[in-house]
Design a protein around this motif. Sequence first.
Motif, PDB file in Angstrom:
ATOM      1  N   PHE A 195      -6.206 -25.096 -39.455  1.00 29.96           N
ATOM      2  CA  PHE A 195      -6.553 -23.696 -39.250  1.00 29.96           C
ATOM      3  C   PHE A 195      -7.673 -23.485 -38.236  1.00 29.96           C
ATOM      4  N   GLY A 196      -8.216 -24.547 -37.661  1.00 31.41           N
ATOM      5  CA  GLY A 196      -9.326 -24.397 -36.731  1.00 31.41           C
ATOM      6  C   GLY A 196      -9.380 -25.523 -35.723  1.00 31.41           C
ATOM      7  N   THR A 197     -10.386 -25.491 -34.886  1.00 31.59           N
ATOM      8  CA  THR A 197     -10.535 -26.483 -33.826  1.00 31.59           C
ATOM      9  C   THR A 197     -11.268 -27.739 -34.299  1.00 31.59           C
ATOM     10  N   GLY A 198     -11.957 -27.643 -35.436  1.00 32.34           N
ATOM     11  CA  GLY A 198     -12.779 -28.753 -35.881  1.00 32.34           C
ATOM     12  C   GLY A 198     -14.086 -28.864 -35.133  1.00 32.34           C
ATOM     13  N   LYS A 199     -14.422 -27.834 -34.355  1.00 32.56           N
ATOM     14  CA  LYS A 199     -15.622 -27.846 -33.520  1.00 32.56           C
ATOM     15  C   LYS A 199     -16.408 -26.553 -33.687  1.00 32.56           C
ATOM     16  N   TRP A 200     -17.723 -26.665 -33.407  1.00 34.65           N
ATOM     17  CA  TRP A 200     -18.536 -25.485 -33.171  1.00 34.65           C
ATOM     18  C   TRP A 200     -18.413 -25.152 -31.695  1.00 34.65           C
ATOM     19  N   VAL A 201     -18.158 -23.868 -31.386  1.00 31.60           N
ATOM     20  CA  VAL A 201     -17.857 -23.472 -30.014  1.00 31.60           C
ATOM     21  C   VAL A 201     -18.747 -22.298 -29.619  1.00 31.60           C
ATOM     22  N   VAL A 202     -19.365 -22.380 -28.434  1.00 27.88           N
ATOM     23  CA  VAL A 202     -20.121 -21.268 -27.870  1.00 27.88           C
ATOM     24  C   VAL A 202     -19.302 -20.658 -26.739  1.00 27.88           C
ATOM     25  N   ILE A 203     -19.293 -19.302 -26.682  1.00 30.67           N
ATOM     26  CA  ILE A 203     -18.412 -18.613 -25.735  1.00 30.67           C
ATOM     27  C   ILE A 203     -19.194 -17.500 -25.039  1.00 30.67           C
ATOM     28  N   PRO A 204     -19.828 -17.762 -23.888  1.00 36.78           N
ATOM     29  CA  PRO A 204     -20.426 -16.685 -23.093  1.00 36.78           C
ATOM     30  C   PRO A 204     -19.363 -16.004 -22.231  1.00 36.78           C
ATOM     31  N   THR A 205     -19.492 -14.681 -22.080  1.00 41.55           N
ATOM     32  CA  THR A 205     -18.517 -13.897 -21.318  1.00 41.55           C
ATOM     33  C   THR A 205     -19.230 -12.787 -20.565  1.00 41.55           C
ATOM     34  N   ILE A 206     -18.767 -12.498 -19.351  1.00 44.59           N
ATOM     35  CA  ILE A 206     -19.238 -11.349 -18.589  1.00 44.59           C
ATOM     36  C   ILE A 206     -18.052 -10.430 -18.328  1.00 44.59           C
ATOM     37  N   PHE A 207     -18.282  -9.096 -18.465  1.00 44.22           N
ATOM     38  CA  PHE A 207     -17.243  -8.090 -18.276  1.00 44.22           C
ATOM     39  C   PHE A 207     -17.661  -7.121 -17.173  1.00 44.22           C
ATOM     40  N   TYR A 208     -16.666  -6.654 -16.435  1.00 43.17           N
ATOM     41  CA  TYR A 208     -16.868  -5.537 -15.509  1.00 43.17           C
ATOM     42  C   TYR A 208     -15.760  -4.520 -15.746  1.00 43.17           C
ATOM     43  N   GLY A 209     -16.132  -3.261 -15.950  1.00 40.02           N
ATOM     44  CA  GLY A 209     -15.150  -2.207 -16.186  1.00 40.02           C
ATOM     45  C   GLY A 209     -15.299  -1.082 -15.184  1.00 40.02           C
ATOM     46  N   LYS A 210     -14.173  -0.509 -14.755  1.00 36.49           N
ATOM     47  CA  LYS A 210     -14.214   0.582 -13.779  1.00 36.49           C
ATOM     48  C   LYS A 210     -13.015   1.506 -13.974  1.00 36.49           C
ATOM     49  N   TYR A 211     -13.286   2.819 -13.916  1.00 37.01           N
ATOM     50  CA  TYR A 211     -12.229   3.831 -13.987  1.00 37.01           C
ATOM     51  C   TYR A 211     -11.623   4.078 -12.601  1.00 37.01           C
ATOM     52  N   PHE A 212     -10.346   4.524 -12.611  1.00 36.14           N
ATOM     53  CA  PHE A 212      -9.665   4.944 -11.405  1.00 36.14           C
ATOM     54  C   PHE A 212      -8.860   6.208 -11.707  1.00 36.14           C
ATOM     55  N   LYS A 213      -8.541   6.969 -10.657  1.00 35.31           N
ATOM     56  CA  LYS A 213      -7.628   8.109 -10.758  1.00 35.31           C
ATOM     57  C   LYS A 213      -8.068   9.098 -11.836  1.00 35.31           C
ATOM     58  N   GLN A 214      -9.294   9.643 -11.669  1.00 35.20           N
ATOM     59  CA  GLN A 214      -9.819  10.623 -12.616  1.00 35.20           C
ATOM     60  C   GLN A 214      -9.752  10.129 -14.064  1.00 35.20           C
ATOM     61  N   LYS A 215     -10.111   8.881 -14.245  1.00 35.45           N
ATOM     62  CA  LYS A 215     -10.191   8.240 -15.550  1.00 35.45           C
ATOM     63  C   LYS A 215      -8.849   8.129 -16.266  1.00 35.45           C
ATOM     64  N   LYS A 216      -7.768   8.194 -15.514  1.00 38.63           N
ATOM     65  CA  LYS A 216      -6.458   7.946 -16.118  1.00 38.63           C
ATOM     66  C   LYS A 216      -6.182   6.448 -16.230  1.00 38.63           C
ATOM     67  N   PHE A 217      -6.863   5.647 -15.424  1.00 39.18           N
ATOM     68  CA  PHE A 217      -6.698   4.202 -15.450  1.00 39.18           C
ATOM     69  C   PHE A 217      -8.067   3.537 -15.613  1.00 39.18           C
ATOM     70  N   LEU A 218      -8.087   2.460 -16.376  1.00 39.17           N
ATOM     71  CA  LEU A 218      -9.293   1.684 -16.576  1.00 39.17           C
ATOM     72  C   LEU A 218      -8.969   0.211 -16.312  1.00 39.17           C
ATOM     73  N   TRP A 219      -9.778  -0.418 -15.469  1.00 41.01           N
ATOM     74  CA  TRP A 219      -9.661  -1.851 -15.187  1.00 41.01           C
ATOM     75  C   TRP A 219     -10.860  -2.558 -15.788  1.00 41.01           C
ATOM     76  N   ILE A 220     -10.605  -3.587 -16.594  1.00 40.44           N
ATOM     77  CA  ILE A 220     -11.670  -4.420 -17.137  1.00 40.44           C
ATOM     78  C   ILE A 220     -11.337  -5.879 -16.822  1.00 40.44           C
ATOM     79  N   ALA A 221     -12.252  -6.525 -16.103  1.00 42.99           N
ATOM     80  CA  ALA A 221     -12.119  -7.946 -15.777  1.00 42.99           C
ATOM     81  C   ALA A 221     -13.167  -8.723 -16.562  1.00 42.99           C
ATOM     82  N   SER A 222     -12.826  -9.930 -16.970  1.00 44.81           N
ATOM     83  CA  SER A 222     -13.778 -10.755 -17.711  1.00 44.81           C
ATOM     84  C   SER A 222     -13.671 -12.205 -17.276  1.00 44.81           C
TER      85      SER A 222
END
Length: 248
Positions: free
Chosen positions: A128-155
């Motif tokens: 049920f698991g990896t058998g490890k302790w795991v650290v996970i740093p992440t950075i996100f960038y989010g931006k709206y397009f087309k009068q907020k009808k579309f949202l792009w999020i990259a990580s």
Amino acid sequence: MKKIHLLFLLSFLVSFSVKAQDTIAKNSPFSEARYHYFLKTILFFNEYLDTDSGSFNTTQLRFLHPIANKAWNLRFDVPLISTNTNSINKSGIGDVGVGISYIPYLERSNGIAFRARVVSNSASDPAFGTGKWVVIPTIFYGKYFKQKKFLWIASLEYQASFAGASNRADINTTAFENVVLHFFNKNWIAADVAFRYNSTIEGYQNNAFVEFGRKITPNNLIYIHPSLGFGKDRSYNYGLEVGVLILF
């Protein structure tokens, strides 16, 4: 090499000195469905994955709680795993995780966020698991397009094991993910492609998904999320996730 990657991401987090706004912008990229940082959130979902060695079913409870000026957010994950491998059915608790997120920069049209998670070696069964302790740093960038009808999020995310069972494989994976969401009325549709390079096996474990969601009340949302693994070293063949979000 994995230590260099980890130190780079952590030093970037520490050195990024721009402070989040005291008053977080409403209707900002990180306030949308599935990325809500500013309200207490309970997410309950069930995910089925088909693999070459059998199937895995995860029923997970996730709780998110904003703190301080709401630029910070705590996250807790408790998974219940069921497996069907080699005609043996098992169920039990998976690896429990905890995380913290910080938003150093946010406007109504775009924003940057950081997250650091630790996933414990706490599964009730090795399957049920990896058998490890795991650290996970992440950075996100989010931006709206087309009068907020579309949202792009990259990580950009890095997963590295730092303790655990010596007879289990080390975790050393870098993932770059892009998701685009389209909003209409009370609904949203999303498409995502994630490229994951697993340095332990020296192979790519990529996946893609589409998602259909709807607000059923002002504070309750539901979604369905079919996905597909691709690449010769993919970790699964196909999957289906169904979830409910409760905001309060």
